[in-house]
Write a protein that holds these residues in place. Structure first.
Motif, short mmCIF file in Angstrom:
data_model
loop_
_atom_site.label_atom_id
_atom_site.label_comp_id
_atom_site.label_asym_id
_atom_site.label_seq_id
_atom_site.Cartn_x
_atom_site.Cartn_y
_atom_site.Cartn_z
N ALA A 160 -48.49 42.48 12.13
CA ALA A 160 -49.42 43.38 12.80
C ALA A 160 -49.95 42.73 14.06
O ALA A 160 -50.04 41.51 14.15
N PHE A 161 -50.27 43.55 15.07
CA PHE A 161 -50.87 43.02 16.29
C PHE A 161 -52.18 43.75 16.55
O PHE A 161 -52.32 44.93 16.23
N GLU A 162 -53.13 43.02 17.08
CA GLU A 162 -54.45 43.60 17.30
C GLU A 162 -54.42 44.53 18.50
O GLU A 162 -53.97 44.16 19.58
N GLN A 163 -54.90 45.74 18.27
CA GLN A 163 -55.00 46.71 19.36
C GLN A 163 -56.03 47.76 18.94
O GLN A 163 -55.90 48.35 17.86
N SER A 164 -57.04 47.94 19.77
CA SER A 164 -58.12 48.85 19.42
C SER A 164 -57.61 50.29 19.34
O SER A 164 -56.64 50.66 20.00
N GLY A 165 -58.26 51.07 18.49
CA GLY A 165 -57.91 52.48 18.36
C GLY A 165 -56.68 52.76 17.53
O GLY A 165 -56.17 53.87 17.54
N THR A 166 -56.19 51.74 16.78
CA THR A 166 -54.99 51.94 15.97
C THR A 166 -55.30 51.72 14.50
O THR A 166 -56.24 51.01 14.13
N ASP A 167 -54.48 52.34 13.65
CA ASP A 167 -54.54 52.13 12.21
C ASP A 167 -53.32 51.34 11.79
O ASP A 167 -52.26 51.41 12.42
N LEU A 168 -53.47 50.61 10.69
CA LEU A 168 -52.40 49.76 10.16
C LEU A 168 -52.17 50.15 8.70
O LEU A 168 -53.12 50.27 7.93
N GLU A 169 -50.91 50.34 8.34
CA GLU A 169 -50.58 50.75 6.98
C GLU A 169 -49.41 49.92 6.46
O GLU A 169 -48.39 49.80 7.13
N LYS A 170 -49.56 49.36 5.26
CA LYS A 170 -48.47 48.59 4.67
C LYS A 170 -47.45 49.55 4.07
O LYS A 170 -47.80 50.44 3.30
N LEU A 171 -46.18 49.36 4.42
CA LEU A 171 -45.11 50.21 3.91
C LEU A 171 -44.40 49.60 2.72
O LEU A 171 -44.09 50.29 1.75
N ALA A 172 -44.10 48.30 2.78
CA ALA A 172 -43.36 47.66 1.69
C ALA A 172 -43.39 46.15 1.85
O ALA A 172 -43.56 45.63 2.95
N ASN A 173 -43.22 45.47 0.73
CA ASN A 173 -42.98 44.03 0.73
C ASN A 173 -41.51 43.79 0.42
O ASN A 173 -40.91 44.50 -0.38
N THR A 174 -40.93 42.78 1.05
CA THR A 174 -39.54 42.43 0.76
C THR A 174 -39.39 40.92 0.79
O THR A 174 -39.77 40.28 1.75
N PRO A 175 -38.83 40.31 -0.26
CA PRO A 175 -38.66 38.86 -0.27
C PRO A 175 -37.52 38.44 0.66
O PRO A 175 -36.61 39.22 0.95
N LEU A 176 -37.57 37.20 1.12
CA LEU A 176 -36.47 36.63 1.87
C LEU A 176 -35.45 36.05 0.88
O LEU A 176 -35.82 35.53 -0.17
N LEU A 177 -34.18 36.14 1.24
CA LEU A 177 -33.09 35.64 0.40
C LEU A 177 -32.23 34.66 1.18
O LEU A 177 -32.00 34.86 2.38
N LEU A 178 -31.74 33.64 0.50
CA LEU A 178 -30.73 32.74 1.07
C LEU A 178 -29.36 33.30 0.70
O LEU A 178 -29.07 33.50 -0.48
N LEU A 179 -28.52 33.54 1.71
CA LEU A 179 -27.29 34.29 1.50
C LEU A 179 -26.10 33.61 2.14
O LEU A 179 -26.23 32.92 3.15
N GLY A 180 -24.93 33.86 1.58
CA GLY A 180 -23.69 33.39 2.17
C GLY A 180 -22.53 34.25 1.71
O GLY A 180 -22.61 34.92 0.67
N ALA A 181 -21.45 34.23 2.46
CA ALA A 181 -20.25 34.95 2.07
C ALA A 181 -19.59 34.23 0.89
O ALA A 181 -19.61 33.00 0.83
N PRO A 182 -19.00 34.96 -0.05
CA PRO A 182 -18.39 34.31 -1.23
C PRO A 182 -17.39 33.21 -0.88
O PRO A 182 -17.40 32.13 -1.50
N ALA A 183 -16.53 33.45 0.11
CA ALA A 183 -15.54 32.43 0.48
C ALA A 183 -16.23 31.18 1.04
O ALA A 183 -15.80 30.05 0.76
N TYR A 184 -17.28 31.36 1.82
CA TYR A 184 -18.01 30.22 2.38
C TYR A 184 -18.68 29.42 1.25
O TYR A 184 -18.65 28.18 1.24
N LEU A 185 -19.27 30.13 0.30
CA LEU A 185 -19.93 29.45 -0.81
C LEU A 185 -18.93 28.65 -1.64
O LEU A 185 -19.21 27.52 -2.06
N GLN A 186 -17.76 29.22 -1.87
CA GLN A 186 -16.75 28.52 -2.66
C GLN A 186 -16.29 27.24 -1.96
O GLN A 186 -16.06 26.22 -2.60
N ALA A 187 -16.18 27.30 -0.62
CA ALA A 187 -15.69 26.14 0.13
C ALA A 187 -16.77 25.08 0.36
O ALA A 187 -16.47 23.88 0.36
N HIS A 188 -18.02 25.49 0.56
CA HIS A 188 -19.06 24.54 0.98
C HIS A 188 -20.16 24.34 -0.06
O HIS A 188 -20.91 23.36 0.03
N CYS A 189 -20.29 25.26 -0.99
CA CYS A 189 -21.38 25.17 -1.98
C CYS A 189 -20.86 25.48 -3.38
O CYS A 189 -21.35 26.41 -4.03
#
Length: 302
Positions: free
Chosen positions: A150-179
């Protein structure tokens, strides 16, 4: 009189759009001298400030004129739209709404709902800017912005729409080769998100250390959609909001890795001038955004 002011602003807009007094006069159905009188009257009303720079060869709207027009035109549109909302013959949402959405969230989470909204209300028009830039609502003539901060600005309303967690991701082939062991990420590299703010520039390095990753990928970028595509193509691991990663994870293009400590949760906010709630189209838009964000969050959690 207020009517005179409205006519003067409409005339300034016509001059800005056409680039000449004569063409503005034709567009408005008045004489060229009437156009000139209205511009002179408006400049006098504003303290003899020059809104239109005139020469024998051409005319040009001044910087001050463009700034004034952006704000004044927005006020005119609100008045016109308020009148449309009071139309007893048809109270369904109608008129123009200008939105600013983060590109990745806009495409994945909100665009399907916005397409359905436009199909449901044929008289509703949507202008959608996919960007994360700072929005000055009046000057930029934006009706609503969705942001993860959110950014501060007079005359505006703020509404929370959703929470979403961050994920650590990789392509299957990359994971097989490096992890091959997901607990050991020392052979992997992380595709960092390029940050612009001075205070956030240490975040990618801190995040890599937290995950046990020693290397940064060769490519960094600020766009979340590009980060997802780079990870899908096997350029390294990346960190994405679950709402954005959902289609790629469900299709098997990306795979989420467990982390020793949970990654932060991102909150999506809708920010808008307070008067938007008073408009039928504003209420319809807010409900569509709420529903789409909640549906995406529920699907991600399932």
């Amino acid at each position: 009189m207020a009517t005179d002011r409205f006519a003067e602003i409409e005339t300034l807009k016509a001059v800005a759009d056409t680039g000449s007094f004569s063409k503005a006069a034709m567009a408005l159905g008045i004489t060229q001298s009437a156009v000139s009188r209205r511009i002179v009257a408006l400049e006098a009303r504003l303290g003899d400030r020059q809104l239109v720079a005139r020469t024998t060869r051409q005319l040009q709207i001044t910087t001050l004129g463009r700034r004034y027009l952006a704000r004044a035109q927005s006020a005119l549109e609100l008045l016109e739209q308020a009148a449309a909302d009071l139309d007893a013959e048809d109270s369904s949402p109608a008129g123009l709404l200008r939105l600013s959405l983060p590109p990745a969230f806009g495409r994945v989470v909100f665009m399907p709902a916005l397409r359905m909204l436009s199909e449901r209300y044929p008289r509703l028009r949507l202008d959608i800017d996919l960007s994360e830039r700072y929005v000055e609502f009046a000057e930029d003539r934006i009706d609503l912005a969705v942001r993860v901060r959110a950014f501060e600005q007079s005359g505006t309303d703020l509404e929370k729409l959703a929470n979403t967690p961050l994920l650590l991701l990789g392509a299957p082939a990359y994971l097989q080769a490096h992890c091959p062991d997901p607990r050991d990420l020392s052979r992997a590299c992380l595709i960092d998100r390029l940050v612009r703010s001075e205070g956030d520039r240490t975040e990618p390095e801190r995040r890599r250390r937290q995950l046990g990753i020693t290397r940064s990928a060769q490519i960094r970028c600020a766009d979340v959609t590009a980060l997802r595509e780079l990870a899908e193509d096997g350029h390294g691991l990346t960190i994405l909001p679950a709402l954005v990663a959902r289609p790629a994870v469900r299709s098997g293009r990306l795979q989420a890795l467990p982390t020793a400590a949970p990654l932060p949760v991102v909150t999506l906010y809708a920010q808008y001038p307070r008067e938007l709630r008073a408009l039928a189209r504003g209420r319809a838009l807010l409900q569509a955004l709420r529903d789409s964000a909640q549906a995406a969050a529920d699907e991600t959690a399932s």
